[in-house]
Design a protein around this motif. Sequence first.
Motif, PDB file in Angstrom:
ATOM      1  N   GLY A   1      57.637  71.445  22.494  1.00  0.00           N
ATOM      2  CA  GLY A   1      57.107  70.498  23.721  1.00  0.00           C
ATOM      3  C   GLY A   1      56.369  69.439  23.396  1.00  0.00           C
ATOM      4  N   ASP A   2      56.325  69.025  22.831  1.00  0.00           N
ATOM      5  CA  ASP A   2      55.212  67.841  23.032  1.00  0.00           C
ATOM      6  C   ASP A   2      55.574  66.455  22.316  1.00  0.00           C
ATOM      7  OD1 ASP A   2      54.670  68.319  20.783  1.00  0.00           O
ATOM      8  OD2 ASP A   2      52.095  68.232  20.295  1.00  0.00           O
ATOM      9  N   GLU A   3      57.008  66.703  21.674  1.00  0.00           N
ATOM     10  CA  GLU A   3      56.977  65.527  20.828  1.00  0.00           C
ATOM     11  C   GLU A   3      58.662  66.014  20.922  1.00  0.00           C
ATOM     12  OE1 GLU A   3      56.367  62.773  16.827  1.00  0.00           O
ATOM     13  OE2 GLU A   3      54.817  64.843  17.686  1.00  0.00           O
ATOM     14  N   CYS A   4      59.690  64.793  20.512  1.00  0.00           N
ATOM     15  CA  CYS A   4      60.744  64.859  19.950  1.00  0.00           C
ATOM     16  C   CYS A   4      61.000  64.396  18.469  1.00  0.00           C
ATOM     17  CB  CYS A   4      61.911  63.442  20.909  1.00  0.00           C
ATOM     18  SG  CYS A   4      63.257  63.093  20.113  1.00  0.00           S
ATOM     19  N   ASP A   5      59.847  65.670  17.469  1.00  0.00           N
ATOM     20  CA  ASP A   5      59.946  65.387  16.571  1.00  0.00           C
ATOM     21  C   ASP A   5      60.728  65.250  15.923  1.00  0.00           C
ATOM     22  OD1 ASP A   5      60.630  68.200  17.021  1.00  0.00           O
ATOM     23  OD2 ASP A   5      59.563  68.602  15.194  1.00  0.00           O
ATOM     24  N   GLN A   6      62.071  65.982  15.696  1.00  0.00           N
ATOM     25  CA  GLN A   6      63.664  65.631  15.082  1.00  0.00           C
ATOM     26  C   GLN A   6      64.377  64.638  15.362  1.00  0.00           C
ATOM     27  OE1 GLN A   6      64.414  67.731  12.328  1.00  0.00           O
ATOM     28  NE2 GLN A   6      61.905  68.510  13.405  1.00  0.00           N
ATOM     29  N   GLY A   7      64.113  63.151  15.933  1.00  0.00           N
ATOM     30  CA  GLY A   7      64.542  62.546  16.651  1.00  0.00           C
ATOM     31  C   GLY A   7      64.491  61.301  17.398  1.00  0.00           C
ATOM     32  N   CYS A   8      63.310  60.949  18.636  1.00  0.00           N
ATOM     33  CA  CYS A   8      63.443  59.617  18.047  1.00  0.00           C
ATOM     34  C   CYS A   8      61.899  59.269  18.451  1.00  0.00           C
ATOM     35  CB  CYS A   8      63.624  59.075  20.483  1.00  0.00           C
ATOM     36  SG  CYS A   8      63.327  60.120  21.416  1.00  0.00           S
ATOM     37  N   GLY A   9      61.036  60.379  18.666  1.00  0.00           N
ATOM     38  CA  GLY A   9      59.563  60.084  18.474  1.00  0.00           C
ATOM     39  C   GLY A   9      59.065  59.955  19.436  1.00  0.00           C
ATOM     40  N   LYS A  10      60.204  60.660  20.847  1.00  0.00           N
ATOM     41  CA  LYS A  10      58.998  60.347  22.269  1.00  0.00           C
ATOM     42  C   LYS A  10      58.144  61.180  22.712  1.00  0.00           C
ATOM     43  CE  LYS A  10      60.022  61.099  27.063  1.00  0.00           C
ATOM     44  NZ  LYS A  10      59.283  59.242  27.238  1.00  0.00           N
ATOM     45  N   HIS A  11      56.530  60.910  22.671  1.00  0.00           N
ATOM     46  CA  HIS A  11      55.986  62.287  23.199  1.00  0.00           C
ATOM     47  C   HIS A  11      55.880  62.385  24.713  1.00  0.00           C
ATOM     48  CE1 HIS A  11      51.727  63.725  24.732  1.00  0.00           C
ATOM     49  NE2 HIS A  11      52.460  62.838  25.296  1.00  0.00           N
ATOM     50  N   LEU A  12      56.338  63.784  24.670  1.00  0.00           N
ATOM     51  CA  LEU A  12      56.242  64.873  25.848  1.00  0.00           C
ATOM     52  C   LEU A  12      55.838  65.247  26.847  1.00  0.00           C
ATOM     53  CD1 LEU A  12      59.539  66.387  24.122  1.00  0.00           C
ATOM     54  CD2 LEU A  12      60.526  64.290  25.455  1.00  0.00           C
ATOM     55  N   GLU A  13      56.018  65.810  28.165  1.00  0.00           N
ATOM     56  CA  GLU A  13      55.130  65.912  29.286  1.00  0.00           C
ATOM     57  C   GLU A  13      55.038  67.056  29.438  1.00  0.00           C
ATOM     58  OE1 GLU A  13      51.993  65.305  30.305  1.00  0.00           O
ATOM     59  OE2 GLU A  13      51.656  63.168  28.776  1.00  0.00           O
TER      60      GLU A  13
ATOM     61  N   GLY B   1      56.527  70.256  30.638  1.00  0.00           N
ATOM     62  CA  GLY B   1      58.375  70.109  31.667  1.00  0.00           C
ATOM     63  C   GLY B   1      59.289  69.103  31.693  1.00  0.00           C
ATOM     64  N   GLU B   2      59.259  68.688  30.584  1.00  0.00           N
ATOM     65  CA  GLU B   2      60.258  67.853  30.334  1.00  0.00           C
ATOM     66  C   GLU B   2      60.982  67.961  29.283  1.00  0.00           C
ATOM     67  OE1 GLU B   2      59.232  62.642  29.595  1.00  0.00           O
ATOM     68  OE2 GLU B   2      57.187  63.672  29.236  1.00  0.00           O
ATOM     69  N   LEU B   3      61.290  69.249  28.514  1.00  0.00           N
ATOM     70  CA  LEU B   3      61.806  69.247  27.712  1.00  0.00           C
ATOM     71  C   LEU B   3      63.271  70.410  28.195  1.00  0.00           C
ATOM     72  CD1 LEU B   3      61.902  69.813  24.612  1.00  0.00           C
ATOM     73  CD2 LEU B   3      60.344  71.740  24.204  1.00  0.00           C
ATOM     74  N   GLN B   4      63.782  69.961  27.876  1.00  0.00           N
ATOM     75  CA  GLN B   4      65.585  69.903  28.094  1.00  0.00           C
ATOM     76  C   GLN B   4      65.537  72.262  27.704  1.00  0.00           C
ATOM     77  OE1 GLN B   4      68.344  67.428  28.357  1.00  0.00           O
ATOM     78  NE2 GLN B   4      67.524  66.109  30.264  1.00  0.00           N
ATOM     79  N   GLU B   5      66.380  72.755  27.884  1.00  0.00           N
ATOM     80  CA  GLU B   5      67.117  74.033  28.197  1.00  0.00           C
ATOM     81  C   GLU B   5      65.621  75.041  26.986  1.00  0.00           C
ATOM     82  OE1 GLU B   5      70.403  73.944  25.930  1.00  0.00           O
ATOM     83  OE2 GLU B   5      71.181  71.923  26.563  1.00  0.00           O
TER      84      GLU B   5
ATOM     85  N   CYS C   1      65.928  67.303  23.767  1.00  0.00           N
ATOM     86  CA  CYS C   1      64.322  66.132  23.895  1.00  0.00           C
ATOM     87  C   CYS C   1      65.496  65.712  25.631  1.00  0.00           C
ATOM     88  CB  CYS C   1      64.626  65.251  22.802  1.00  0.00           C
ATOM     89  SG  CYS C   1      64.192  63.451  23.469  1.00  0.00           S
ATOM     90  N   PRO C   2      64.803  65.043  26.159  1.00  0.00           N
ATOM     91  CA  PRO C   2      65.795  64.369  27.569  1.00  0.00           C
ATOM     92  C   PRO C   2      66.404  63.121  27.757  1.00  0.00           C
ATOM     93  CG  PRO C   2      63.065  64.345  28.440  1.00  0.00           C
ATOM     94  CD  PRO C   2      63.128  65.459  26.558  1.00  0.00           C
ATOM     95  N   GLY C   3      65.511  62.465  26.256  1.00  0.00           N
ATOM     96  CA  GLY C   3      65.273  60.599  25.673  1.00  0.00           C
ATOM     97  C   GLY C   3      67.109  60.756  24.657  1.00  0.00           C
ATOM     98  N   CYS C   4      66.810  61.630  23.635  1.00  0.00           N
ATOM     99  CA  CYS C   4      67.985  60.558  22.876  1.00  0.00           C
ATOM    100  C   CYS C   4      69.068  62.398  22.318  1.00  0.00           C
ATOM    101  CB  CYS C   4      66.778  60.810  21.390  1.00  0.00           C
ATOM    102  SG  CYS C   4      66.102  62.309  20.443  1.00  0.00           S
ATOM    103  N   GLY C   5      69.042  63.460  23.707  1.00  0.00           N
ATOM    104  CA  GLY C   5      69.149  65.128  22.620  1.00  0.00           C
ATOM    105  C   GLY C   5      69.273  65.940  22.273  1.00  0.00           C
ATOM    106  N   LYS C   6      68.499  65.470  21.066  1.00  0.00           N
ATOM    107  CA  LYS C   6      67.791  65.936  19.767  1.00  0.00           C
ATOM    108  C   LYS C   6      66.982  67.244  20.200  1.00  0.00           C
ATOM    109  CE  LYS C   6      70.091  63.396  16.874  1.00  0.00           C
ATOM    110  NZ  LYS C   6      70.001  62.676  15.901  1.00  0.00           N
TER     111      LYS C   6
END
Length: 676
Positions: A156-168, A170-174, A147-152
């Motif tokens: 592809g569509d959601e930071c389900d293990q961390g901050c819960g942010k919806h991800l668009e 291309g946003e996902l790192q690595e 996740c680009p926001g919290c690093g968890k």
Amino acid sequence: MSNPSDKAVLVTCGLPYANGKAHVGHLRTYIPADIYVRSLKKGGREAVFICGSDTHGTPIVVNAEELGITPKELVQKYHVHFEEVFRKMGVRFDAFGTTDDPENHNRTLDIVNRLIDKGYVYPKTIEIAYCPKCDRFLPDRYVQGICPGCGKEARGDECDQGCGKHLEPGELQEPACTICKGPAEYRKQEHFFFRLSDFRDFLLGHLDKLGGTLNAKNYAIGWVKQELTDWCITRNLEWGVKFPGHDDLVVYVWVDAPIGYMAFTEQWAKATNGDWEKFWKGDCPIVHFIGGDIIYHHCIFWPAMLKGADYSQPSAVVASGMVKIEDRKFSKSRGYVVWVEEDYLDQGFHPDLLRYYLASYTSHTKEVNFSWKIFQDKINTELVGVFGNFLYRNLLFAYKNFGEVPEGDIDQAIMEQIRTTIDEVSRATDEYEFKKAADTAMALASYGNSYFQSNEPWKLIKEDRDACAKVIRNCVQIAKALILLFEPVLPGKMEEAWVQIGMDTDVHSASYDEAFVPVRAGTLLKMPQILFTKVEDDRIAEMDKILNQRVKAAMAKESGKEPLAEYKPPIEYDDFAKLDIRIGKIVSAEKIKKSNKLLRVLVDIGDESPRQVVAGLAEYYKPEEMVGKTVNVLVNLKPVKLCGVESQGMILAAELGKNVALLTADKEMEPGSCIR
């Protein structure tokens, strides 16, 4: 001008995802919603209750690929499963469709085309995760990374293990491919975006007047004030609603899933000659019951889409708290799950008991802890000890001493107590406080018990039969009110109770006003049946055992180890002494033609001729590998025929998962030597 409280209400539930079985966590939403609808109808409101299966998206495609079936076959299986579970649990939808139904495809295209025509949808070239090895673009859950926001770790569509942010996209790192586990790369591709950022002011105004629960409203307001970015609404999939003019793209599942609410309302209208537009183009209220994990979609994406396409927005969003299992975080992968069918219904528990537990455990917005022990305590203390006790002792006394509902005036104080209780229960339900509603109704049962006990009808029947008759008549009226109050929570049991007080109408369609209509004196009574029985300790021990075994198996799987077999009950030494186990030496072995698993083995156990044993070892040992091995043989097992071949003993082996090994002696021993 009509009163808003007189208008019909559309109630929806978040759509169950059609790729797995129903569990207790699902019911956290559907049971309270069903209670709410039943209560609205009891208060004289017209209420339409709709839901359906969410059938699109990458998880469906991934699961179908793993099982070697089509997505359509997968979703049909679980659609039928959820329909059956809801029916068994007393959840009565007026329409239950799927998002793959023609109505949903048509309504989704209508809304998307409206948004395109009004300039709210535009094309944009973006970077999409692509797997060189699989030679495919990777939408949503086909890709995982950071996740680009919290690093968890995130999907592809959601930071389900961390901050819960919806991800668009291309946003996902690595990024990495979830199919081949190899690294993914970003490649450019044209997709389509919804101008969500244009709706910031509208959303703030909409959320300010949105009804429902504060957890939904406040969470959404926080996100809108923080940042609103445009939303990619297309994906690289073949399964789903095709994006207009682009057969290589489908609309994102969170576009067509909520549109299902509208499509299923259309299905209801077609089946009943009803008017779907009074909800979606009119001013009749729309109430969404959802889980707390999908607030973002229902309070931000969905109303903005509806506004952009000129449809009515929801008037209330009711978000439930999450579910724990035995005070642990709910987790299917770790075994902390209770399946509705196999762990509850198939175990013989009545649906109404679970309905009561979920409604009365805690406030709707708070976390529910499902514990078999707490379940037992609530049922035994409240349904058995208070409510069931009042109904049974009162009706049994009436049956034995009068045989009918006796004559007598009903005290005004009793009617006032009933009226106050109904008002408080209705108000609590309207405010989505289901625990408060259940507790208030249960308080009337306690009042009834106190009234019965303090008036001592067992004494009055000997001293003043008319006075006793009046007491029992009052108790029967309290029972009638209680049955009506508890019908939304306990529909199956209250159907039985309604008959026990001599009513021949439909309790489900009876209104709260019926509570003020005296039960007709002279109504014949039958011998009452106990409605609620105690949940015994041994039943709870059984259920705990099932859960513990599942958790152990999940932990073993997670650690890469096979789960140990369940330990058997203790035995006496005399039981063990009955087993005659001896050292044997395998003379020959061959496959049995009619079986893929069985071998015919001849074992020298010290007798004049070898003993014939049929062993289920063909999957683990070749016949020639068996010859010459020293093994342990149970020789006093009664002979039995397997695939037509008589087996005169059993060769002992250790087993853990798919790992099987013969038990042998650690030094040379003569055939026939005893195991002690």
